[in-house]
Scaffold this motif. Structure first.
Motif, PDB file in Angstrom:
ATOM      1  N   TYR A  46      52.178  41.011  42.649  1.00 27.01           N
ATOM      2  CA  TYR A  46      51.973  42.056  41.510  1.00 27.01           C
ATOM      3  C   TYR A  46      53.107  42.153  40.797  1.00 27.01           C
ATOM      4  O   TYR A  46      54.271  42.018  41.322  1.00 27.01           O
ATOM      5  CB  TYR A  46      51.590  43.435  42.222  1.00 27.01           C
ATOM      6  CG  TYR A  46      50.210  43.606  42.923  1.00 27.01           C
ATOM      7  CD1 TYR A  46      49.152  43.320  42.378  1.00 27.01           C
ATOM      8  CD2 TYR A  46      50.436  43.642  44.345  1.00 27.01           C
ATOM      9  CE1 TYR A  46      48.153  43.400  43.121  1.00 27.01           C
ATOM     10  CE2 TYR A  46      49.364  43.773  45.064  1.00 27.01           C
ATOM     11  CZ  TYR A  46      47.776  43.486  44.390  1.00 27.01           C
ATOM     12  OH  TYR A  46      46.868  43.710  45.155  1.00 27.01           O
ATOM     13  N   PRO A  47      52.827  42.316  39.629  1.00 35.96           N
ATOM     14  CA  PRO A  47      54.023  42.659  38.507  1.00 35.96           C
ATOM     15  C   PRO A  47      54.876  43.817  39.154  1.00 35.96           C
ATOM     16  O   PRO A  47      54.116  44.823  39.420  1.00 35.96           O
ATOM     17  CB  PRO A  47      53.547  42.919  37.154  1.00 35.96           C
ATOM     18  CG  PRO A  47      52.049  42.921  37.318  1.00 35.96           C
ATOM     19  CD  PRO A  47      51.560  42.408  38.634  1.00 35.96           C
ATOM     20  N   ALA A  48      55.895  43.815  38.849  1.00 37.26           N
ATOM     21  CA  ALA A  48      56.775  45.020  39.086  1.00 37.26           C
ATOM     22  C   ALA A  48      56.297  46.287  38.212  1.00 37.26           C
ATOM     23  O   ALA A  48      56.200  45.984  37.021  1.00 37.26           O
ATOM     24  CB  ALA A  48      58.343  44.953  38.891  1.00 37.26           C
ATOM     25  N   ALA A  49      56.026  47.432  38.804  1.00 35.70           N
ATOM     26  CA  ALA A  49      55.491  48.483  38.168  1.00 35.70           C
ATOM     27  C   ALA A  49      56.867  48.887  37.099  1.00 35.70           C
ATOM     28  O   ALA A  49      57.873  49.137  37.618  1.00 35.70           O
ATOM     29  CB  ALA A  49      55.296  49.776  39.003  1.00 35.70           C
ATOM     30  N   ARG A  77      43.309  46.221  40.903  1.00 32.31           N
ATOM     31  CA  ARG A  77      43.228  45.941  39.407  1.00 32.31           C
ATOM     32  C   ARG A  77      44.292  46.729  38.668  1.00 32.31           C
ATOM     33  O   ARG A  77      45.071  46.447  37.687  1.00 32.31           O
ATOM     34  CB  ARG A  77      42.033  46.462  38.801  1.00 32.31           C
ATOM     35  CG  ARG A  77      40.849  45.406  39.154  1.00 32.31           C
ATOM     36  CD  ARG A  77      39.877  45.430  37.869  1.00 32.31           C
ATOM     37  NE  ARG A  77      39.273  46.730  37.900  1.00 32.31           N
ATOM     38  CZ  ARG A  77      38.199  47.300  38.513  1.00 32.31           C
ATOM     39  NH1 ARG A  77      37.786  46.308  39.426  1.00 32.31           N
ATOM     40  NH2 ARG A  77      37.655  48.463  38.084  1.00 32.31           N
ATOM     41  N   HIS A  78      44.714  48.196  39.505  1.00 31.06           N
ATOM     42  CA  HIS A  78      45.705  49.217  38.971  1.00 31.06           C
ATOM     43  C   HIS A  78      47.060  48.361  39.137  1.00 31.06           C
ATOM     44  O   HIS A  78      47.920  48.287  38.272  1.00 31.06           O
ATOM     45  CB  HIS A  78      45.714  50.268  39.546  1.00 31.06           C
ATOM     46  CG  HIS A  78      44.793  51.238  38.815  1.00 31.06           C
ATOM     47  ND1 HIS A  78      44.867  51.789  37.606  1.00 31.06           N
ATOM     48  CD2 HIS A  78      43.702  52.030  39.339  1.00 31.06           C
ATOM     49  CE1 HIS A  78      44.065  52.721  37.277  1.00 31.06           C
ATOM     50  NE2 HIS A  78      43.248  52.725  38.419  1.00 31.06           N
ATOM     51  N   ALA A  81      47.605  45.338  36.846  1.00 27.92           N
ATOM     52  CA  ALA A  81      48.334  46.054  35.558  1.00 27.92           C
ATOM     53  C   ALA A  81      49.729  46.603  35.385  1.00 27.92           C
ATOM     54  O   ALA A  81      50.018  46.865  34.265  1.00 27.92           O
ATOM     55  CB  ALA A  81      47.020  47.149  35.048  1.00 27.92           C
ATOM     56  N   GLY A  82      50.293  46.630  36.631  1.00 36.06           N
ATOM     57  CA  GLY A  82      51.522  47.107  36.591  1.00 36.06           C
ATOM     58  C   GLY A  82      51.818  48.612  36.786  1.00 36.06           C
ATOM     59  O   GLY A  82      52.841  48.994  36.455  1.00 36.06           O
ATOM     60  N   ASP A  83      50.762  49.322  37.039  1.00 37.05           N
ATOM     61  CA  ASP A  83      50.841  50.656  37.170  1.00 37.05           C
ATOM     62  C   ASP A  83      51.437  51.065  38.215  1.00 37.05           C
ATOM     63  O   ASP A  83      51.614  50.360  39.010  1.00 37.05           O
ATOM     64  CB  ASP A  83      49.260  51.385  37.359  1.00 37.05           C
ATOM     65  CG  ASP A  83      48.445  51.083  35.971  1.00 37.05           C
ATOM     66  OD1 ASP A  83      48.968  50.931  34.961  1.00 37.05           O
ATOM     67  OD2 ASP A  83      47.217  50.985  35.897  1.00 37.05           O
ATOM     68  N   ARG A  84      52.118  52.425  38.246  1.00 36.90           N
ATOM     69  CA  ARG A  84      52.839  52.783  39.312  1.00 36.90           C
ATOM     70  C   ARG A  84      51.693  53.635  40.304  1.00 36.90           C
ATOM     71  O   ARG A  84      51.095  54.742  39.813  1.00 36.90           O
ATOM     72  CB  ARG A  84      53.714  54.058  38.808  1.00 36.90           C
ATOM     73  CG  ARG A  84      54.887  53.461  38.225  1.00 36.90           C
ATOM     74  CD  ARG A  84      55.987  54.606  37.823  1.00 36.90           C
ATOM     75  NE  ARG A  84      55.410  55.738  37.029  1.00 36.90           N
ATOM     76  CZ  ARG A  84      55.567  56.954  37.000  1.00 36.90           C
ATOM     77  NH1 ARG A  84      56.548  57.269  37.871  1.00 36.90           N
ATOM     78  NH2 ARG A  84      55.250  57.557  36.151  1.00 36.90           N
TER      79      ARG A  84
END
Length: 242
Positions: free
Chosen positions: A8-11, A117-118, A121-124
């Motif tokens: 995942y992308p880092a938040a 999905r969150h 999206a890069g969400d915390r």
């Protein structure tokens, strides 16, 4: 459900903060109750001890002011003889590994997809649960392959066993989230429980999932008009499919 090795992308520090409850939200049932039942059933004398304290401890769980003590009594019955939180953590890891298949069936695919999905999206994203954090963390890591931060009920040594010392529940859940560093506005909160009303009311976008049918009207009355009330795959619970 995500698969092992998902990256995942880092938040980002300024990314939206998204909070998930665990029981009846990501997991079909009471994960802590399932764990404590296993802890108690490991030996006959633990079972007898739990039955002995049940007439007093079980009714306490039904009421908010005494819930922590009621839960703590059964945790104690299952852990007496162990003196460190690390002892309970080791038992939790053993429990999850022994019950991998059963736990996998209880994790809700729709909920895990929303969580996935969150994170994409890069969400915390953080899990806030009334269960011991090691339990939710172990389930998500070993079974769902999701390594997300977890804030949960604190436990510690008491009376030759381990008991809940701080219950991550109701308004205390918000306090413990802030203390863990999850500050700023809550963008989205997902929960099934009316006990999480402080969290849901704080969120810019509350989402009720898998509520008890008799609590649906309470959520509609207490939360902003148009708040989604969804069912993510628990037939006995309320909410619209989604």
């Amino acid at each position: 459900m995500s698969v092992a090795g998902t990256r995942y992308p880092a938040a980002r520090a300024e990314a939206p903060l998204v909070v998930f409850d665990f029981d009846h939200t990501l997991y079909d049932g009471d994960s802590g109750g399932d764990l404590f039942a296993w802890l108690v059933r490991r030996t006959w004398w633990r079972t007898a001890l739990a039955l002995l304290i049940a007439p007093i401890a079980a009714p306490m769980i039904a009421f908010l002011p005494t819930r922590r003590r009621g839960i703590g009594a059964f945790v104690w019955a299952g852990t007496v003889g162990f003196h460190r939180r690390r002892d309970l953590d080791e038992l939790i890891d053993r429990y999850v590994l022994l019950h991998d298949a059963q736990i996998r069936e209880r994790l809700l695919p729709v909920a895990l997809d929303v969580l996935h999905r969150h994170r994409e999206a890069g969400d915390r994203v953080v899990i806030a649960t009334g269960a011991p954090p090691e339990l939710a963390r172990a389930i998500l890591t070993f079974v769902a392959h999701e390594d997300v931060p977890v804030v949960g009920t604190k436990v510690g040594p008491r009376l030759f066993g381990v008991m809940a010392t701080r219950h991550c529940h109701h308004e205390m859940k918000m306090t413990m989230l802030r203390e863990a560093g999850f500050t700023g506005d809550v963008a989205i909160a997902y929960s099934d429980s009316s006990a999480d009303m402080p969290l849901l009311k704080t969120a810019k976008r509350p989402v009720v999932v898998n509520p008890k049918p008799d609590k649906v009207d309470t959520f509609r009355r207490e939360l902003p008009p148009g708040t989604p009330i969804l069912n993510w795959g628990i037939p006995s619970r309320g909410g619209e499919p989604g």
